[in-house]
Design an enzyme around this catalytic site. Structure first.
Site, PDB file in Angstrom:
ATOM      1  N   HIS A 180       1.750   6.863   7.611  1.00 22.08           N
ATOM      2  CA  HIS A 180       0.695   5.454   7.601  1.00 22.08           C
ATOM      3  C   HIS A 180      -0.737   6.673   7.459  1.00 22.08           C
ATOM      4  CE1 HIS A 180       2.651   5.972  11.479  1.00 22.08           C
ATOM      5  NE2 HIS A 180       1.115   5.516  12.266  1.00 22.08           N
ATOM      6  N   HIS A 229      -4.289   6.213   8.673  1.00 25.57           N
ATOM      7  CA  HIS A 229      -5.937   5.193   9.536  1.00 25.57           C
ATOM      8  C   HIS A 229      -6.346   5.224   8.393  1.00 25.57           C
ATOM      9  CE1 HIS A 229      -2.255   4.981  13.341  1.00 25.57           C
ATOM     10  NE2 HIS A 229      -2.077   6.303  13.008  1.00 25.57           N
ATOM     11  N   ASN A 263      -1.353  11.082  11.558  1.00 26.84           N
ATOM     12  CA  ASN A 263      -0.807  11.797  12.865  1.00 26.84           C
ATOM     13  C   ASN A 263       0.772  11.704  12.206  1.00 26.84           C
ATOM     14  OD1 ASN A 263      -2.395  11.579  14.839  1.00 26.84           O
ATOM     15  ND2 ASN A 263      -1.560   8.670  15.158  1.00 26.84           N
ATOM     16  N   ASP A 293      -4.483  -2.777  11.774  1.00 26.06           N
ATOM     17  CA  ASP A 293      -3.059  -2.596  12.707  1.00 26.06           C
ATOM     18  C   ASP A 293      -3.584  -3.799  14.170  1.00 26.06           C
ATOM     19  OD1 ASP A 293      -2.335   0.719  13.586  1.00 26.06           O
ATOM     20  OD2 ASP A 293      -3.127  -0.593  15.344  1.00 26.06           O
ATOM     21  N   GLN A 312       2.033  10.687  16.146  1.00 30.33           N
ATOM     22  CA  GLN A 312       3.378   9.626  15.587  1.00 30.33           C
ATOM     23  C   GLN A 312       3.868   8.687  15.995  1.00 30.33           C
ATOM     24  OE1 GLN A 312       5.363  10.982  11.864  1.00 30.33           O
ATOM     25  NE2 GLN A 312       5.228   8.790  11.643  1.00 30.33           N
TER      26      GLN A 312
END
Ligand code: DGP
Length: 113
Positions: A99, A101, A86, A30, A93
């Site tokens: 995606h 995390h 999210n 990230d 989000q």
């Protein structure tokens, strides 16, 4: 999707710290890490969020979770970690491409904000 930043990362059109690539997914660090380990695992297929996933994505969703597990093992997160998904505005989000995390490397608080 042509203007999706995560599609571009998946295709290698935008640079990222790529950690894992499989036929149907990639994992990369990230840009704005919230923990010592903060990795995103995404499908190559453009799916906006879990809300838009369909029955035909069942295997893909399983592969994504197993890739999260693989990354956690590679990052030596034996003390534990958190997987966050999210969804939508209230879910926090910001990038409309599904995606996961993977967060770890420190003790994480609960509940989230
Ligand atoms: P979310 O809020 O759940 O949609 O998380 C999006 C995450 O994506 C956020 O933690 C920051 C990260 N991110 C956004 N743009 C980029 C990018 O261009 N490269 C990388 N590596 N991460 C990004």
């Amino acid at each position: 999707m042509s203007d999706c930043i995560f599609c571009k990362i998946a295709k290698g059109e935008v640079p990222s710290e790529l950690l894992l690539e499989k036929e149907n997914l990639v994992a990369f660090r990230d840009l704005n890490p919230q923990a010592p380990t903060h990795i995103l695992v995404i499908p190559k297929k453009h799916i906006v969020s879990l809300d838009q996933a369909e029955a035909e994505d069942r295997d893909l969703l399983g592969d994504l979770l197993l890739a999260v597990q693989e990354m956690a093992q590679r990052e030596n997160l034996e003390m534990g970690y958190r997987v966050v998904l999210n969804i939508g505005t209230h879910g926090g989000q910001t990038v409309p491409h599904l995606h996961f995390h993977l967060l770890g490397g420190r003790s994480l608080q609960w509940p989230p904000g």
